[in-house]
Write an enzyme that holds these catalytic residues in place. Structure first.
Site, PDB file in Angstrom:
ATOM      1  N   HIS A 238       0.892  -1.163   0.035  1.00 43.58           N
ATOM      2  CA  HIS A 238       0.013   0.138   0.048  1.00 43.58           C
ATOM      3  C   HIS A 238       0.781   1.317   0.023  1.00 43.58           C
ATOM      4  O   HIS A 238       0.851   2.090  -0.916  1.00 43.58           O
ATOM      5  CB  HIS A 238      -1.069  -0.086   1.128  1.00 43.58           C
ATOM      6  CG  HIS A 238      -2.045  -0.964   1.615  1.00 43.58           C
ATOM      7  ND1 HIS A 238      -3.132  -1.118   0.574  1.00 43.58           N
ATOM      8  CD2 HIS A 238      -1.933  -2.080   2.338  1.00 43.58           C
ATOM      9  CE1 HIS A 238      -3.764  -2.198   1.366  1.00 43.58           C
ATOM     10  NE2 HIS A 238      -3.073  -2.567   2.054  1.00 43.58           N
TER      11      HIS A 238
HETATM   12  C1  BDR Z   1      -3.234   1.356   5.135  1.00 43.62           C
HETATM   13  O1  BDR Z   1      -3.490   1.049   6.529  1.00 43.62           O
HETATM   14  C2  BDR Z   1      -2.023   0.735   7.289  1.00 43.62           C
HETATM   15  O2  BDR Z   1      -2.577  -0.586   7.864  1.00 43.62           O
HETATM   16  C3  BDR Z   1      -1.133   0.373   6.205  1.00 43.62           C
HETATM   17  O3  BDR Z   1       0.126   0.947   6.719  1.00 43.62           O
HETATM   18  C4  BDR Z   1      -1.664   1.401   5.111  1.00 43.62           C
HETATM   19  O4  BDR Z   1      -1.008   2.730   5.241  1.00 43.62           O
HETATM   20  C5  BDR Z   1      -3.560   0.280   4.411  1.00 43.62           C
HETATM   21  O5  BDR Z   1      -4.973   0.482   4.536  1.00 43.62           O
END
Ligand code: BDR
Ligand code: CA
Length: 303
Positions: A238
């Protein structure tokens, strides 16, 4: 490009910080820490730990510990591990945070690098909302805000409606989407197309034993979480995808829409189109293989 990453490391945050460090296009001038995957004191500690591992010194400013308004916030230890970096149980305190809040640091850097600074926000948007509230000029001083967060046509990941970063502080996110600031939203529509497989991690560890090996190690827990929710092939990078959107927007497909965030009820944290809001660039797709290949290539260059 001058870049600050606002972060809650976090396994994929660690990958994003390493990637930004490895990108010749990026001059990473600081990290700001927020609550989210971990409590904020863990986020800033992990940020300093990762920088030390990468062998570069960069200011780390600690920011918000809780979201705006009432909250039943709990860290995402089930996704990122009890300390935020997978199965690692003990993370040393290396160095210390600068003596300035995240919001104050963001505001000062945006003014010093007026029109040049890109902020890549990969945590709940509380520090960004705080910076906007602290200095009305912040919105026009920054060149661009690139957000990892939200789900446009995609389902949520923390609830069926909401993506985790937006869910953790829906009010702050809504304030950010209401502001007149150039925004790219890199949400689940794009980031769920950038999956790293166990084989990818194995290759990283093989060709870059120190940094690639660290990434492989912390990713085991994160891969296991994704397997437990039915994503069998790999785990999404992500936050690193958002870093790539800072440097290579041409490999993303965007739609221009205004956005608001649902502030209560079961759909809290959902990002939905709203014509009355300033338009933001919402990523609806990305060249996933390109993103994974470039991530691997740049991490391998770190050794
Ligand atoms: C986002 O939420 C966090 O768990 C991850 O680091 C990322 O920024 C993904 O939904
Ligand atoms: Ca994150």
């Amino acid at each position: 490009m001058k870049l600050i990453i606002d972060t809650d490391p976090g396994v994929d945050d660690a990958m994003a910080i390493a990637l930004a460090h490895a990108m010749p296009e990026i001059d990473l001038i600081g990290l700001t820490a927020c609550f989210g995957n971990t409590f904020v004191s863990q986020s800033s500690r992990n940020a300093r730990y990762i920088c030390d591992l990468l062998g570069f010194a960069v200011p780390v400013a600690e920011g918000a510990s809780l979201p705006y308004g009432e909250t039943d916030y709990v860290p995402s230890a089930n996704v990122h591990g009890p300390e935020g970096l997978g199965n690692i149980e003990t993370i040393s305190q290396i160095g210390k945070n600068i003596d300035e809040s995240a919001a104050a640091f963001l505001v000062r850097m945006a003014a010093e690098h007026k029109g040049e600074l890109v902020v890549c926000a990969v945590a709940p948007l509380t520090n960004i909302a705080d910076a906007l509230a602290l200095d009305p000029a912040f919105a026009s001083n920054v060149k661009e805000l690139v957000i990892m967060g939200g789900a446009y046509q995609h389902n949520g990941n923390i609830t069926p409606y909401a993506e985790a970063n937006i869910f953790h502080d829906a009010k702050a996110a809504d304030a950010v989407f209401a502001a007149d600031i150039p925004i790219k939203m890199i949400g689940l529509d794009a980031t769920m197309l950038t999956l790293l497989t166990p084989h990818d991690f194995h290759e990283l560890a093989l060709h870059a034993p120190k940094i690639g090996g660290f990434i492989e190690h912390i990713s085991k827990f994160y891969l296991e979480f994704y397997r437990s929710v039915g994503v069998m092939t790999g785990c999404p990078m992500h936050d690193a995808t958002a870093v790539l959107a800072c440097t290579h927007p041409e490999n993303f497909t965007f739609e221009e829409v205004g956005l608001r965030v649902v502030l209560d009820g079961k759909e809290i944290g959902q990002t939905i189109a709203d014509d009355t809001r300033p338009r933001v660039q919402v990523a609806v797709s990305v060249a996933g293989k390109w993103a994974v290949d470039l991530f691997k290539e740049r991490i391998v260059s770190l050794g």
